[in-house]
Design a protein around this motif. Sequence first.
Motif, PDB file in Angstrom:
ATOM      1  N   ARG A   1       0.830  -1.212   0.000  1.00 31.76           N
ATOM      2  CA  ARG A   1       0.000   0.000   0.000  1.00 31.76           C
ATOM      3  C   ARG A   1       0.860   1.256   0.000  1.00 31.76           C
ATOM      4  O   ARG A   1       0.562   2.235  -0.687  1.00 31.76           O
ATOM      5  CB  ARG A   1      -0.946  -0.007   1.207  1.00 31.76           C
TER       6      ARG A   1
ATOM      7  N   GLN B   1       1.351   4.186  -3.582  1.00 29.74           N
ATOM      8  CA  GLN B   1       0.825   5.536  -3.514  1.00 29.74           C
ATOM      9  C   GLN B   1       1.678   6.573  -4.227  1.00 29.74           C
ATOM     10  O   GLN B   1       1.366   7.761  -4.200  1.00 29.74           O
ATOM     11  CB  GLN B   1       0.609   5.938  -2.054  1.00 29.74           C
TER      12      GLN B   1
ATOM     13  N   GLN C   1      -6.604   0.476  -5.981  1.00 24.36           N
ATOM     14  CA  GLN C   1      -5.550  -0.509  -5.764  1.00 24.36           C
ATOM     15  C   GLN C   1      -5.753  -1.727  -6.667  1.00 24.36           C
ATOM     16  O   GLN C   1      -4.790  -2.272  -7.223  1.00 24.36           O
ATOM     17  CB  GLN C   1      -5.531  -0.939  -4.297  1.00 24.36           C
TER      18      GLN C   1
ATOM     19  N   ARG D   1      -6.925   7.652  -6.803  1.00 24.02           N
ATOM     20  CA  ARG D   1      -5.593   7.351  -6.276  1.00 24.02           C
ATOM     21  C   ARG D   1      -5.036   8.580  -5.573  1.00 24.02           C
ATOM     22  O   ARG D   1      -5.173   9.704  -6.073  1.00 24.02           O
ATOM     23  CB  ARG D   1      -4.682   6.948  -7.437  1.00 24.02           C
TER      24      ARG D   1
END
Length: 308
Positions: free
Chosen positions: A196, A200, A232, A290
């Motif tokens: 994660r 990003q 994601q 995003r």
Amino acid sequence: MAPRSIFSSLVREVDGTWSTAYQTFNLKSALQPIFRRTTSGMLDIDSFEGLVRPHRNGEPVTPGEFFSLVAAEDIENIDSILRTIHILNTGRLNRSRARIFVNFHPGLFQTPAKMRQEVERMRLAAHEAGMTADRIVCEISEKKASDTQMVADFAYHMHDIGFRVALDDYGAGDSAIDRVKLIKPDYVKFEAGWVRDFMQNSAGAALLRVIVSQFREEGIEPVFEGLETGWQVDQCEELGVFLMQGYVLAKPELAPTSFDTRFPELGNAYFSPSARPEKSAAPAFPREERPADTHPLRQTRTFGKRGL
């Protein structure tokens, strides 16, 4: 719990699912899907991960609390019987090819005889479930796999028998691609918090793309787990990751589960590059944007799986 009586603790519930008993606990199976993005762009359930759900006096107990109360001499047999119920419950689903990922701790079996005994138990469970050995995936934690050669030897042995092997928690610590290549697992499950963070920003995503590509060149399938948002899932396709797991796709459910109804198994046509489905069978999830790329490569890591 004596080894000779391990299967005597199996319980067939009224709905046909399997559970097991230990002291005052009833141990049930929860299954969480791992989805594959097919060549036609649809999502299909590729596999399930088996997760224990302990209950005492009809009330749920966390796995952590349960295992803290298991006697040390019983851990090996508890480990084994949980794999058994996960395999049996997966076999009850209407899936012709779905695999089951079951946790395996090679260090629990200190002698070749004990390992052979466990392999026979798994073979028996697979036979009873109507599943071939290659639909059973032995999942080993990267965090706990300190002896690389022992894990590699275990992986080779499992492959010789016909089982598959997955290495879990890649990225959570001093993970090394060369180490993974030595073990030669069929799958590598990336640590969710690590992924994660790197997803990003563009630099982190570029690094993930390189690692994913290196694994795929070695015949190792990457799995991204802990996915929580639609962007994601979309980015997995950009990174070349086709196996995905997370709450945004489907939460774990106690067996027998609703997955056959919610996500019917796709036919082989959907795996053909020429297939052009009119409607996507992908699970519905929110399409969050995003996050802005605010730093070239964030290193803040939030290790650890979501408590499932």
